[in-house]
Design a protein around this motif. Structure first.
Motif, PDB file in Angstrom:
ATOM      1  N   LYS A 178      93.678  58.540  64.883  1.00  0.00           N
ATOM      2  CA  LYS A 178      92.757  57.407  64.952  1.00  0.00           C
ATOM      3  C   LYS A 178      91.474  57.603  64.165  1.00  0.00           C
ATOM      4  O   LYS A 178      90.646  56.700  64.084  1.00  0.00           O
ATOM      5  CB  LYS A 178      92.433  57.128  66.421  1.00  0.00           C
ATOM      6  N   ASN A 180      94.690  51.858  58.766  1.00  0.00           N
ATOM      7  CA  ASN A 180      95.588  52.402  59.780  1.00  0.00           C
ATOM      8  C   ASN A 180      96.930  52.811  59.182  1.00  0.00           C
ATOM      9  O   ASN A 180      97.603  53.684  59.710  1.00  0.00           O
ATOM     10  CB  ASN A 180      95.831  51.386  60.893  1.00  0.00           C
ATOM     11  N   SER A 201      89.480  54.835  62.079  1.00  0.00           N
ATOM     12  CA  SER A 201      90.182  53.559  62.223  1.00  0.00           C
ATOM     13  C   SER A 201      89.245  52.490  62.769  1.00  0.00           C
ATOM     14  O   SER A 201      88.666  52.656  63.844  1.00  0.00           O
ATOM     15  CB  SER A 201      91.373  53.710  63.170  1.00  0.00           C
ATOM     16  N   THR A 214      98.056  55.178  63.639  1.00  0.00           N
ATOM     17  CA  THR A 214      97.487  55.110  64.980  1.00  0.00           C
ATOM     18  C   THR A 214      98.568  55.200  66.061  1.00  0.00           C
ATOM     19  O   THR A 214      98.277  55.585  67.188  1.00  0.00           O
ATOM     20  CB  THR A 214      96.655  53.829  65.173  1.00  0.00           C
TER      21      THR A 214
END
Length: 188
Positions: free
Chosen positions: A161, A178, A164, A156
């Motif tokens: 992302k 992540n 996530s 991230t």
């Protein structure tokens, strides 16, 4: 005055010797490996990515630096085959993840190195993925003409992302960790 010149000459010789003792060793990209593991709620995937180029710098027998370029277009899952492997590889290379068409390489540049023992070092390096640079810290073992390390990367921090739980609600069993794990074995 004569002593001052002698001292200056001695310092020049010491500096030249110290500088000359730095040795750059090219990493053999074809003999080196980078394995990755990405985890999700319902399991994990693993695979490889190829080193494009790399060097390690030594002063005497101590690790003093390193620079690496990774070929992100070589990213592939090794736990799947056929259609499912193709789909996962395509998704990992897409903008949802590493965007390899726009960002075909990632780099790692050693910034600081602390000696823990004769063969073990703690390295803090700048890792650049998708034109985003963040520091990573890891231990690396150097034995003869090999070096090995394993560390985790928080995707991230590199604007990756997708899936996530830190950024999206209600993912349930579709959530992806992540962090992904890297295990690196270098030959030089």
């Amino acid at each position: 005055m004569k002593n001052l010149k002698s001292i200056a000459l001695a310092l020049v010789v010491v500096f030249a010797t110290a500088t000359a003792s730095a040795q750059t060793k090219k990493v053999d990209a074809t003999a080196s490996t980078i394995n990755w593991v990405g985890k999700k709620v319902t399991g994990q995937h693993n695979g490889t990515v190829n080193l494009k180029a790399g060097t390690l710098i030594f002063k005497g027998d101590k690790l003093a630096g390193g620079t690496f370029t990774v070929d992100m277009t070589s990213l592939t899952a090794t736990d799947l085959t056929g259609e499912y492997q193709g789909k996962l590889n395509g998704h990992l290379k897409s903008e949802d993840f590493f965007g390899t068409e726009k960002f075909p390489t990632a780099t790692l540049v050693f910034k600081t190195i602390a000696t823990k023992s004769k063969t073990l070092y703690t390295v803090t390096a700048d890792l650049t993925i998708k034109d985003k640079t963040n520091p990573v810290t890891f231990d690396i073992t150097v034995n003869g003409n090999t070096a090995t390390t394993a560390f985790n990367v928080d995707r991230t921090k590199y604007d990756i992302k997708y899936g996530s739980g830190s950024f999206f609600d209600n993912l349930g069993d579709k959530a992806i960790s992540n962090e992904f794990e890297l295990a690196v074995a270098l030959k030089f």
